[in-house]
Design a protein around this motif. Structure first.
Motif, PDB file in Angstrom:
ATOM      1  N   PHE A 108       0.799  -1.216   0.000  1.00 12.46           N
ATOM      2  CA  PHE A 108       0.000   0.000   0.000  1.00 12.46           C
ATOM      3  C   PHE A 108       0.837   1.273   0.000  1.00 12.46           C
ATOM      4  CE2 PHE A 108      -2.672  -3.214   2.193  1.00 12.46           C
ATOM      5  CZ  PHE A 108      -3.601  -3.346   1.175  1.00 12.46           C
ATOM      6  N   THR A 109       2.129   1.160  -0.354  1.00  6.03           N
ATOM      7  CA  THR A 109       2.978   2.348  -0.451  1.00  6.03           C
ATOM      8  C   THR A 109       3.311   2.589  -1.914  1.00  6.03           C
ATOM      9  OG1 THR A 109       3.939   1.887   1.714  1.00  6.03           O
ATOM     10  CG2 THR A 109       5.126   3.417   0.288  1.00  6.03           C
ATOM     11  N   PRO A 110       3.008   3.761  -2.445  1.00  5.69           N
ATOM     12  CA  PRO A 110       3.278   4.031  -3.865  1.00  5.69           C
ATOM     13  C   PRO A 110       4.781   4.128  -4.136  1.00  5.69           C
ATOM     14  CG  PRO A 110       2.501   6.003  -2.768  1.00  5.69           C
ATOM     15  CD  PRO A 110       2.347   4.894  -1.771  1.00  5.69           C
ATOM     16  N   GLU A 111       5.135   4.070  -5.413  1.00  7.65           N
ATOM     17  CA  GLU A 111       6.552   4.125  -5.809  1.00  7.65           C
ATOM     18  C   GLU A 111       7.196   5.412  -5.285  1.00  7.65           C
ATOM     19  OE1 GLU A 111       6.984   3.663  -9.955  1.00  7.65           O
ATOM     20  OE2 GLU A 111       6.197   1.613 -10.016  1.00  7.65           O
ATOM     21  N   GLY A 112       8.468   5.265  -4.890  1.00  7.85           N
ATOM     22  CA  GLY A 112       9.194   6.388  -4.334  1.00  7.85           C
ATOM     23  C   GLY A 112       8.970   6.579  -2.845  1.00  7.85           C
ATOM     24  N   GLY A 113       8.162   5.715  -2.244  1.00 10.30           N
ATOM     25  CA  GLY A 113       7.862   5.839  -0.820  1.00 10.30           C
ATOM     26  C   GLY A 113       8.915   5.191   0.057  1.00 10.30           C
ATOM     27  N   MET A 114       8.586   5.044   1.337  1.00 11.42           N
ATOM     28  CA  MET A 114       9.562   4.557   2.308  1.00 11.42           C
ATOM     29  C   MET A 114       8.846   3.697   3.342  1.00 11.42           C
ATOM     30  SD  MET A 114      11.928   6.832   4.885  1.00 11.42           S
ATOM     31  CE  MET A 114      12.517   7.798   3.501  1.00 11.42           C
ATOM     32  N   VAL A 115       9.460   2.592   3.696  1.00 14.46           N
ATOM     33  CA  VAL A 115       8.988   1.715   4.770  1.00 14.46           C
ATOM     34  C   VAL A 115      10.112   1.615   5.800  1.00 14.46           C
ATOM     35  CG1 VAL A 115       8.189  -0.577   5.399  1.00 14.46           C
ATOM     36  CG2 VAL A 115       7.486   0.419   3.216  1.00 14.46           C
ATOM     37  N   THR A 116       9.796   1.992   7.050  1.00 15.44           N
ATOM     38  CA  THR A 116      10.806   2.037   8.110  1.00 15.44           C
ATOM     39  C   THR A 116      10.437   1.069   9.219  1.00 15.44           C
ATOM     40  OG1 THR A 116      11.177   4.380   7.621  1.00 15.44           O
ATOM     41  CG2 THR A 116      12.039   3.532   9.715  1.00 15.44           C
ATOM     42  N   ILE A 117      11.392   0.215   9.579  1.00 16.86           N
ATOM     43  CA  ILE A 117      11.193  -0.748  10.666  1.00 16.86           C
ATOM     44  C   ILE A 117      12.067  -0.317  11.835  1.00 16.86           C
ATOM     45  CG2 ILE A 117      11.363  -3.146  11.389  1.00 16.86           C
ATOM     46  CD1 ILE A 117      11.324  -2.327   7.694  1.00 16.86           C
ATOM     47  N   ARG A 118      11.435  -0.081  12.990  1.00 19.13           N
ATOM     48  CA  ARG A 118      12.151   0.359  14.175  1.00 19.13           C
ATOM     49  C   ARG A 118      11.838  -0.553  15.352  1.00 19.13           C
ATOM     50  NH1 ARG A 118      10.278   5.436  12.134  1.00 19.13           N
ATOM     51  NH2 ARG A 118      11.978   6.821  11.504  1.00 19.13           N
ATOM     52  N   ALA A 119      12.703  -0.473  16.370  1.00 21.39           N
ATOM     53  CA  ALA A 119      12.472  -1.198  17.626  1.00 21.39           C
ATOM     54  C   ALA A 119      12.974  -0.327  18.764  1.00 21.39           C
ATOM     55  CB  ALA A 119      13.187  -2.544  17.624  1.00 21.39           C
ATOM     56  N   LYS A 120      12.264  -0.363  19.880  1.00 21.71           N
ATOM     57  CA  LYS A 120      12.659   0.412  21.061  1.00 21.71           C
ATOM     58  C   LYS A 120      12.072  -0.253  22.290  1.00 21.71           C
ATOM     59  CE  LYS A 120       8.681   3.513  20.896  1.00 21.71           C
ATOM     60  NZ  LYS A 120       8.212   4.922  20.888  1.00 21.71           N
ATOM     61  N   LEU A 121      12.588   0.149  23.450  1.00 26.23           N
ATOM     62  CA  LEU A 121      12.061  -0.360  24.711  1.00 26.23           C
ATOM     63  C   LEU A 121      10.677   0.220  24.967  1.00 26.23           C
ATOM     64  CD1 LEU A 121      15.232  -0.230  27.000  1.00 26.23           C
ATOM     65  CD2 LEU A 121      14.143  -2.251  26.023  1.00 26.23           C
ATOM     66  N   GLY A 122       9.876  -0.542  25.704  1.00 28.41           N
ATOM     67  CA  GLY A 122       8.489  -0.145  25.940  1.00 28.41           C
ATOM     68  C   GLY A 122       8.268   0.758  27.114  1.00 28.41           C
TER      69      GLY A 122
END
Length: 615
Positions: free
Chosen positions: A493-507
């Motif tokens: 569902f992200t059009p061309e030129g977009g960005m997908v970011t995967i992050r992790a942090k403490l809760g």
């Protein structure tokens, strides 16, 4: 002493007499005082008018000393203090004091009233004479114009003496009447106390639960009739109480165990009865709901309108509404009641949430399956017809068509696998082998697997993992499946030129690691957000992207099986962010994970939106 019935009768009687006599004394005293004061006021006003009339012809020709002489003359005649005051408040004539030493009288209440209303009076303490005085003043007019004020004053000593004598007389009479009342009350109480004592004892025994207690029969007089009536009442009361207890027990058992909610409202619209099922549906306390209006208890305009129509029209009404944001769907049936104290209504609340959600799941499943099967089946049919029409004789074309057919079969197989996977997870047939796992082992493998797909769509796939994150307690392959489903969903569902970011942090305060997948795609409308984790549910804009709407549902069940939670935040046209948590591994969790052979996931299909309302 005061526990004896005779004193309990006599003392209130005496107190009543004292209160009445005291009130009468105060009333008569005030009435007499007011009457005498009013009479004195009227007398002073008449005298002042007489004096004003006598002064009018010669006022302009008499000097200050002449006015003093006139004041003294009238003071001796009336035996009162006489003061003549100019319109500016200057004392022009005075009978008792030296007018040269007197203050300006313009602001005296009686002077102001005389100037405004034509007459005035007041009662106040006189500093000059050191006593309470009544003042009466009238204007002295000439040719329709006020030229002076004539005031006459008398002390109130004699009136106060008369009132005091009357109060003493009334008090004496009250004391005599009270003494007589005490004697009468004691005599009357003594004659009735014995029978009342016996009646009280038996009544107390019956109130304590001894419904078989009875009075001994008395002679045929008023007390005897009362005794027989009391014994008959006891017999009837015992029978009624037993019948009501049995009926109430049966009714309470039925109402308490009913799955449907039941309310009864009276003619004023107040709730007289509510069972536990109704209290749970309406999220109210049963005890607090009793006595409150139906509108206060339900707090939903649709239910209130239906109840009002049933009450006004005296006809059965039926309506079905969603009563809260959690999707609770209720059908309400309103039936008019004719009760002993007037007209009321019986309200039945049926919880149709489960049925409605099952219907929604069924409808979504049929819609998605029919939509997704139509394309591959149509492609397969076209390929088969093409091969049958001669493409088999062209090996390169035949191979290309067979490859395409294999792709469509793989798509159908993927749909079946997702259905079977979700079924296995919900039924507990998928064991979780929990062990301490680095967060990178959960995130990086599925990200690498989808990196080529992201590149084909011209998307940037970014991973942000701090180095100091503690390991999590998880089944690595299943946790990777959650990450993979979320990343795949974002790529779709992200059009061309977009960005997908995967992050992790403490809760934060919670001992968990929060993993998020953020995209810059089309976003999810607020109305769709609560349902995105439901089985077979797909937003309208996702129809062209393939799949039957099970990816997020599988991710949710796997996350809950790990003891975490999953939710999403999104704004239409501004992208979406999906979050899920995994518990941090510790010594206790390592021992528990080492013993874990399988985890049964809870079937939460009917509460899918509980963890998604975090937009």
């Amino acid at each position: 002493m005061f526990q004896d019935i005779r004193w309990r009768i006599a003392i209130p009687y005496v107190i009543l007499i004292l209160v009445v006599m005291g009130g009468l004394t105060i009333y008569l005293s005030r009435t007499t005082r007011d009457a005498q004061l009013e009479a004195l006021r009227n007398s002073l006003l008449v005298q002042a008018r007489t004096l004003s009339a006598s002064l009018q012809p010669s006022f302009d020709n008499v000097g200050a000393e002449g006015l003093d002489q006139q004041a003294n003359l009238w003071s001796e005649l009336l035996r009162a203090r006489v003061t003549i005051i100019g319109t500016d408040g200057t004392v022009l004539g005075e009978s008792d004091e030296d007018r040269e030493l007197m203050n300006n009288h313009l602001n005296r209440p009686e002077v102001q009233q005389a100037l405004v209303r034509g007459e005035g009076s007041s009662i106040r303490f006189s500093q000059t004479l050191d006593t309470d005085m009544m003042y009466a003043a009238v204007p002295l007019e000439k040719a329709g114009e006020i030229i002076a004020i004539v005031r006459i004053a008398l002390p109130l000593e004699q009136i106060e003496k008369n009132i005091g004598q009357l109060q003493r007389a009334i008090l004496t009479a009250a004391l005599i009447a009270s003494a007589a009342a005490v004697v009468v009350a004691v005599v009357i109480a003594g004659r009735t106390s014995r029978s009342v004592h016996r009646l009280t004892q038996v009544a107390n025994r019956m109130a304590a639960g001894d419904l078989d207690a009875r009075l001994r029969l008395a002679p045929r007089d008023d007390l005897g009739d009362l005794t027989r009536a009391f014994n008959y009442m006891g017999d009837q009361l015992r029978d009624r109480v037993h019948d009501l207890a049995d009926e109430r027990g049966r009714l309470a058992a039925v109402l308490d165990n009913m799955a449907d909610g039941v309310l009864i409202t009276d003619g004023m619209g107040r709730v007289g009865m509510i069972n536990p099922a109704a209290a749970r549906l309406l999220r109210v306390d049963s005890e607090e709901a009793i006595g409150r209006s139906f509108a206060e208890v339900t707090r939903h305009h649709g239910l209130i309108e239906s109840w009002q129509q049933g009450f006004d029209q005296r006809q059965e009404q039926m309506t079905a509404v969603e009563i809260d944001r959690k999707g609770t769907f209720v059908q309400m049936i309103v039936s008019p009641l004719d009760m002993a104290d007037g007209q009321g209504c019986l309200v039945i609340l049926q919880d149709l949430t489960r049925i409605r959600r099952l219907e929604t799941v069924r409808r979504d499943f049929i819609s998605n399956i029919s939509h997704e099967l139509r394309t591959p089946l149509a492609s397969l049919k076209a390929l088969v017809e093409t091969l049958r029409d001669g493409a088999m004789d062209d090996p390169p074309a035949a191979k290309r068509f067979l490859d395409h057919a294999e792709y469509e079969v793989d798509a159908l197989t993927q749909m079946v696998e997702e259905l079977l996977e979700l079924t296995r997870i919900e039924s507990g047939m998928v064991p979780l082998r929990l062990s301490p796992t680095p967060v990178s082992d959960v995130v990086l493998p599925p990200v690498d697997r989808f990196r080529r797909q992201a590149e084909r769509h011209d998307l940037s796939l970014i991973v942000d993992l701090p180095d100091d994150l503690p390991p999590v307690m998880s089944d690595a392959s299943r946790a990777q499946q959650v990450v993979g489903n979320l990343v795949h969903n974002s790529i779709k569902f992200t059009p061309e030129g977009g960005m997908v970011t995967i992050r992790a942090k403490l809760g934060g305060d919670e001992p968990v690691v929060v993993i998020s997948v953020q995209d810059t795609g089309t976003g999810i409308p607020a109305s769709e957000l609560p349902r995105i984790f439901e089985r077979f549910y797909k937003a309208d804009q996702s129809r062209s992207s393939g799949g039957i709407g099970l990816g997020l549902a599988i991710a949710k069940h796997l996350t809950q099986a790990h003891g975490g939670r999953i939710w999403a935040k999104s704004k239409g046209g501004k992208g979406s962010t999906f979050y899920f948590t995994l518990p941090i591994a510790g010594e206790s969790s390592e021992e528990e994970g080492a013993k874990t052979t399988g985890t049964r996931t809870e079937d939460v299909a009917l509460a899918e939106n509980e963890s998604t309302n975090s937009s």
